[in-house]
Design a protein around this motif. Structure first.
Motif, short mmCIF file in Angstrom:
data_model
loop_
_atom_site.label_atom_id
_atom_site.label_comp_id
_atom_site.label_asym_id
_atom_site.label_seq_id
_atom_site.Cartn_x
_atom_site.Cartn_y
_atom_site.Cartn_z
N GLU A 1 48.12 40.97 36.63
CA GLU A 1 49.07 40.83 37.73
C GLU A 1 49.81 39.50 37.61
O GLU A 1 51.00 39.40 37.86
CB GLU A 1 48.31 40.90 39.07
N VAL B 1 28.28 44.31 38.28
CA VAL B 1 29.59 43.76 37.92
C VAL B 1 30.24 43.09 39.14
O VAL B 1 31.15 42.28 38.99
CB VAL B 1 30.49 44.88 37.34
N GLU B 2 29.78 43.41 40.31
CA GLU B 2 30.16 42.79 41.57
C GLU B 2 31.59 43.07 42.01
O GLU B 2 31.84 43.39 43.15
CB GLU B 2 29.98 41.25 41.52
N LYS B 3 32.55 42.93 41.09
CA LYS B 3 33.94 43.00 41.53
C LYS B 3 34.67 44.11 40.79
O LYS B 3 34.49 44.29 39.57
CB LYS B 3 34.62 41.66 41.24
N VAL C 1 37.72 44.65 36.31
CA VAL C 1 36.96 43.92 37.32
C VAL C 1 37.91 43.23 38.31
O VAL C 1 37.51 42.34 39.04
CB VAL C 1 36.03 42.87 36.69
N PRO D 1 41.90 43.47 45.17
CA PRO D 1 40.53 43.28 44.71
C PRO D 1 39.53 43.76 45.74
O PRO D 1 39.82 43.82 46.93
CB PRO D 1 40.42 41.77 44.49
N GLU E 1 34.95 44.49 46.42
CA GLU E 1 33.57 44.30 45.97
C GLU E 1 33.00 45.67 45.64
O GLU E 1 33.24 46.65 46.35
CB GLU E 1 32.76 43.63 47.08
N ARG F 1 50.06 45.40 40.82
CA ARG F 1 49.60 44.90 42.12
C ARG F 1 48.17 45.37 42.28
O ARG F 1 47.89 46.55 42.26
CB ARG F 1 50.52 45.47 43.21
N ILE F 2 47.27 44.41 42.41
CA ILE F 2 45.86 44.75 42.51
C ILE F 2 45.33 44.36 43.88
O ILE F 2 45.64 43.28 44.38
CB ILE F 2 45.04 44.03 41.42
N CYS G 1 40.35 41.00 37.90
CA CYS G 1 40.49 39.55 37.77
C CYS G 1 41.92 39.13 38.05
O CYS G 1 42.21 37.97 38.22
CB CYS G 1 40.08 39.08 36.39
N GLN G 2 42.85 40.09 38.05
CA GLN G 2 44.25 39.87 38.41
C GLN G 2 45.01 39.01 37.40
O GLN G 2 46.07 38.48 37.72
CB GLN G 2 44.37 39.27 39.81
N LEU G 3 44.46 38.89 36.20
CA LEU G 3 45.21 38.14 35.19
C LEU G 3 46.45 38.92 34.77
O LEU G 3 47.50 38.34 34.52
CB LEU G 3 44.34 37.86 33.96
#
Lengths: 181, 387, 569
Positions: A75, A99-101, A69, A87, A89, A84-85, A71-73
């Motif tokens: 990263e 799930v939106e993201k 999703v 993000p 929609e 490298r994400i 969340c970039q945790l």
């Protein structure tokens, strides 16, 4: 009070090194006739032990939903900053719009990755796994930057214990049908 | 000497060089293979030349033995990019590897590697049967150090410089022990009554018909062998290279074919060294020593076979030589490197005194033998070149 | 809190320690001012107290007095006045600092209160943190880890409420995440005076929504996103763009108008992501406009100028400056600038004008403000021009005089700093004939006809100061590096100055420029750049009181004189 250890003086033979050399030659000779441990690599492959940390990959749940999703945790936690994400929609027409993201792009620079597995450990969605791929090849630096599509191809599908988002969708549908709010 | 003789000499030369270089090349392969066996590995087993490797059983076996690794390696060295670092002394940098290889090849000229018979008279198979044979060998082969030192200095690099300094010190130190250790052999070969004062290697071989020198001169043989290890920069005496401390030692700045020359030179030195050792202490091409009571033909069972006998003698010589090469390799993968001070101590404090003591000891023994046994003939058979 | 600048301090006791705080201060703020955290959701310093979240429950007590006599009741053991603890906890946000108030923020009761409140709040709160933009600056997250129970006893199914509700053009609501603190409702009613938000339904069905037929479309709507303690209200622009823990905040000043709103610019690796207000109780409290937040987009605009150019050809800074000097010295020269320049740039420009004299005009950008944080003057730093001595008169919208001078050939060269002269009444045909040196960040009709182009940096890419309508000197800092090859405006002006003066460029630091300024300008005599406080330094603007400034009254600002009748919007 320190204890003085007497060092035994070398005998004449030992001083000549010769018995030791002969002993060494015997050992190496014995070794030469022992069974070989070499693995004929491309044909023979090593068994991958449980918990092996190979190339980090993104996985889908059994229903085919891309689990990340963005969340970039990972990263954030990645020690060599290999991830490298971008993000994004999830579009309205997608099946997983609830799930939106989701990541627009998900890059892992395999030249930077140190296979520490912290991304897997930190992932709240159980979307990134270090699976059993250990052979990373390429001829340019760009080839070593794995993008979202490749990461999902490598990751495949893994079993899911929670179906968190499916449950959520079901609850929403129940609510829409007049159930509990 | 007409032109056919000259042509024959040229053909012989080419033949000898080709054979020696092939042996040197395959020692590299043997090195890799034996090293891998000792370390529990399989070693090179993939290089293949299509035509030969496709022969059913034999081809597969050869591929597994890694026979074709040698041409692959050779081609690799030949075709590799050969960068010349900007900071090297270009002229010396270029000629140094040649200087390392050439002395090894020159020594081949005086090496007898077999025997042939004309009218029952034995003649050595040798390019030039110099009567100062061993002196020529010692003189020329010690020039090999120039290749190393020059390459080290031309590399213009701290590591290679250290390697060069070490190698010059080490080679000079062991040169002495090497030269001293073979004096007993020549004392015996010439014998007090022979009075030939001849240093040809052919004489040395024939003098061993009764007893190989290694049996009754073990200490000179040991000193010579140890010094040989040092002279060829083999482990445990590979001070000039010491890849764990000096990167690559004297050849740090070398790559491609120039490095290949150094590499081949090292193995050529080993081949020559082993050949000389075989001749001096292991009876050359002789089959077995007679020990004084066995019939004479045991030494040269192929004496009457004509040219086939000559070929067999050469092959037997190469077998002995190769056994020694294997020993070289075996030692390398068994022993760790000596510390530099240990190298110096062994050379100056042990080997040299030992060699000197042996000269005295064997001089007395041979003198006594001659005097008290009243030997009429020396073991040496009179040489063709003798008047 | 303050009366004529005089604040009466009263003693209060927090967790057994005595502190002095201003009388009447809200206890949550009072605790914060002495470094004690009282967790709270619904309370906001600049909003009214509603007291509905109950998170700030603390044990409270006052010194006991005898009811009959009014005599203090003393504790024999300690020799101090006895504290009468209230039997039940009280919310700190609804209490004000009074002499002798005792509170316990760490007692068992307080802790269990917080655990209980957290449990109720989290009962129906979705586990959205991985996809929630608030994660990382979420009060619920922070307090759940600091004061929560650490595990959930709630086994029933969580509430389902609408997600992705569009409240307005810039605000998206996720109803599930809302904890009903009503900060947004109060903001709309009290600050924005545009009460469109409210709650409908009851209990756990309560839903934040707009009144029928309205939407949250005020120019201050994004402040509701800032004050939302959870991820319920999200900025549609910033939504799903970047996690906040990657963003680096840089203190900046909004350039929308002369209000000088204090902002924080959030960037990651040279890319700007959002602009949020920075609290300054003397200027903008905790608020800023939605339109001001969008100004960061100009940094990555297509029209950005990236290269030094002479007659359209790319060149080096050295050549461009050389050509500019030639054109200026060809003269007669006129300078056109505006209140968009920082004080330092105006000071450097003044030096240039002193070296190569010419008339200096500011182009005015006036437009009716909103009486709050957008003033009539849409440039941030007109007063800087006055203070540095660059101009003596207020900016004008139409450069009629310059146009006439150009037409008559009286002026040959124009140095234009970031202004579009075609919009100020000078046709581009006329500019084409003149020698135009243009400094600015973006292309426009004027830069297209310029002979020399010197691209400069935006406010996000450099450090400097502005002087706002209150004559408050405020600093802004570089948040991101500018386009490769460009340099701060003061360096370009310095290069131009050095070229004209025949010396070598010295690349003055801001400190050096300020030393220079302090020596030249009386009211800046005491100012050192490094000592300017982050909330700004109020200068004495009385010398300029006679000028007909165009600003009307707004938050924290009253004009010194009646609006000049002639000022146009």
């Amino acid at each position: 009070m320190s204890k003085v250890v007497e060092r035994k003086p070398l005998t004449f033979l030992e001083k000549t090194y010769l018995p030791q050399i002969v002993g060494g030659l015997k050992i190496t000779l014995q070794n030469a006739f022992r069974p070989k441990v070499t693995l004929q690599y491309p044909e023979e492959r090593p068994p991958i032990p449980e918990g092996y940390r190979g190339v980090p990959t993104l996985v889908r749940d059994p229903n085919g939903r891309e689990k990340c999703v963005s969340c970039q945790l990972c990263e954030f936690v990645c020690p060599p900053k290999a991830i490298r994400i971008t993000p994004g929609e999830i579009p309205e027409e997608s099946e997983s719009v609830h799930v939106e993201k989701g990541p627009e792009d998900f890059e892992i620079n395999m030249l930077r990755c140190i296979y520490c597995g912290m991304c897997q450990e930190v992932c709240p969605e159980e979307a990134i796994f270090l699976q059993d791929i250990y052979s990373v090849v390429g001829t340019t630096r760009e080839e070593f930057v794995y993008h979202k599509q490749k990461l999902y191809e490598l990751g495949g599908t893994l079993p899911d214990e929670h179906y968190k988002w499916d449950k959520k969708k079901a609850a929403t549908e129940r609510a829409a049908a007049g159930g509990h709010h | 000497m007409d032109w056919i003789d000259i042509l024959l000499k040229v053909v012989y030369c080419v033949l000898v060089v080709v054979v020696t270089m092939t042996i040197a090349g395959y020692s590299v392969m043997a090195e890799r293979k034996i090293a891998s066996w000792i370390q529990g590995r399989i070693g090179p087993n993939r290089a293949r030349i299509p035509g030969i490797a496709d022969i059913p059983v034999l081809g597969t076996a050869l591929v597994k033995l890694g026979i074709f690794q040698l041409p692959a390696d050779g081609l690799k060295f030949l075709f590799k990019e050969e960068p010349v670092p900007a900071h090297v002394k270009k002229v010396y940098y270029t000629i140094a590897p040649c200087l390392a290889l050439v002395p090894a090849l020159v020594v081949l000229v005086v090496l007898p590697f077999g025997v042939y018979y004309i009218d029952g008279q034995a003649h050595p198979l040798v390019l030039a049967d110099l009567d100062i044979g061993i002196l020529f060998i010692l003189a020329i082969s010690s020039l090999g150090v120039y290749g190393v030192v020059l390459g080290a200095w031309a590399g213009n690099n701290k590591y290679s410089f250290f390697g060069g300094v070490r190698s010059s010190a080490q080679m000079i130190s062991y040169e002495l022990a090497l030269g001293m250790s073979i004096l007993p052999v020549f004392m015996w070969a010439n014998g007090p009554t022979g009075g030939l004062g001849d240093l040809t290697l052919f004489n040395v071989v024939t003098s061993q018909t009764a007893l190989w020198n290694v049996i009754w001169m073990p200490i000179p043989a040991f000193v010579y062998l140890t010094a040989l290890f040092a002279e060829t920069n083999r482990l445990p005496f590979d001070m000039p290279e010491t890849e764990t401390e000096l990167v690559g030692g004297f050849h740090t700045e070398y790559g491609g074919f120039k490095f290949g020359l150094y590499f081949t030179g090292e193995y050529a030195h080993m081949v020559i060294g082993s050949a000389v050792f075989t001749i001096l202490f292991f009876g050359g091409w002789q089959f077995l020593p007679t020990f004084g009571f066995l019939p004479e033909w045991v030494a040269n069972p192929w004496a009457s076979w004509g040219w086939i006998g000559s070929v067999v003698s050469v092959i037997f010589f190469i077998v002995k030589l190769y056994a020694l090469m294997v020993f070289f390799i075996w030692i390398r993968w068994t022993l760790p490197r000596f510390r530099y001070d240990q190298v110096m101590t062994i050379g100056w404090k042990y080997l040299l005194p030992m060699a000197l003591a042996c000269i005295v000891f064997y001089a007395i023994v041979i003198g006594a033998w001659d005097t008290f046994m009243n030997v009429q003939d020396t073991p040496a058979i009179i040489n063709q070149s003798a008047p | 809190m303050s009366d004529n600048g005089q604040t009466k301090m009263v003693p209060i006791n927090i967790d057994g320690k005595d502190f002095e705080v201003p009388e009447g201060m809200n206890l949550v703020d009072a605790c914060e001012s002495v470094g004690v955290e009282v967790p709270h959701y619904c309370y906001h310093t600049h909003l009214s107290v509603s007291g509905n979240c109950r998170m700030c429950l603390v044990e409270m007590g006052t010194p006991m007095r005898d009811r009959a006599t009014g005599e203090p009741i003393m504790d024999d053991e300690t020799g101090k006045q006895k504290i009468g603890w209230m039997p039940k906890p009280a919310i700190a946000c609804a209490s004000k600092a009074a002499p002798g108030v005792h509170i316990k923020t760490q007692s068992e009761l307080t802790k269990s209160c917080r655990e209980g409140v957290m449990e109720f709040l989290l009962a129906n709160h979705p586990l959205d943190c991985p996809i929630c933009d608030q994660a990382g600056e979420c009060r619920l997250q922070e307090f759940a880890t600091d004061y929560g129970r650490g595990f959930s006893r709630y086994v029933e199914e969580k509430n389902v409420k609408p997600k992705r509700t569009v409240l307005g053009p810039r605000v998206t609501l996720d109803n599930e995440r809302c904890i009903l603190c009503s900060r947004c409702v109060r903001f709309c009613a009290e600050i924005d005076k545009n009460p469109v938000l409210g709650f409908t339904e009851r209990g756990s069905h309560s839903t934040l929504t707009c009144y029928p037929g309205t939407q949250l479309d005020s120019n201050y709507s994004l402040n509701t996103v800032d004050i939302c303690p959870v991820g319920a209200l999200t900025s549609t622009d910033f939504r799903f763009k970047m996690r906040v823990w990657f963003l680096k905040p840089t203190k900046s000043i909004c350039t929308e108008s002369s209000a000088g709103v204090n902002t924080e610019v959030w960037s990651r690796e040279g890319k700007l992501y959002r602009v949020t207000p920075r609290r300054n109780d003397e200027v903008n409290d905790s608020w800023m406009t939605d339109s001001g937040r969008m100004l960061y987009k100009m940094v990555e605009s297509e029209a950005r100028m990236q290269r030094f150019r002479i007659d359209g050809q790319v060149c080096t800074l050295g050549n461009a400056v050389l050509r500019a000097r030639e054109l200026i010295q060809l003269g007669p020269v006129a300078y056109v600038a505006s209140g968009h320049l920082s004080v330092e740039e105006q000071a450097m420009l003044r030096k240039l004008v002193e070296k190569e004299p010419g008339s200096v005009t500011f182009v005015g950008h006036t437009k009716e403000g909103d009486g709050r944080l957008i003033t009539n003057d849409r440039t941030p730093n007109v007063r800087g021009g006055l203070v540095t001595g660059l101009i003596k008169e207020l900016p004008v919208a139409e450069l009629d005089k310059l146009r006439r001078q150009l037409e008559s050939g009286e002026i040959k060269t124009v140095v234009c700093y970031g202004e579009d002269l075609t919009k100020a009444g000078i046709p581009s045909e006329l500019l084409k004939k003149a020698n135009l040196v243009y400094l600015g960040t973006h292309r426009n009709a004027t830069s297209d006809v310029a002979r020399v182009l010197l691209p400069t940096l935006t406010v996000f890419e450099k450090t400097g100061t502005f002087i706002n309508q209150q004559f408050r000197l405020q600093k802004f800092y570089q948040a991101v590096p500018g386009p490769a090859g460009l340099m701060p405006d003061v360096y370009i002006l310095d290069a131009l100055l050095a070229e004209c003066a025949g010396g070598a460029p010295c690349r003055p630091t801001l400190e050096q420029i300020w030393q220079d300024l302090a020596a030249k300008v009386d009211i800046l005599a005491e100012v050192k750049f490094n000592k300017i406080p982050e909330t700004g330094l109020l200068l004495d603007g009385s010398a300029y009181a006679g000028l007909p400034f165009c600003e009307g009254s707004g938050w924290h600002f009253e004009p010194q004189r009646e609006l000049a009748a002639t000022s146009k919007f």
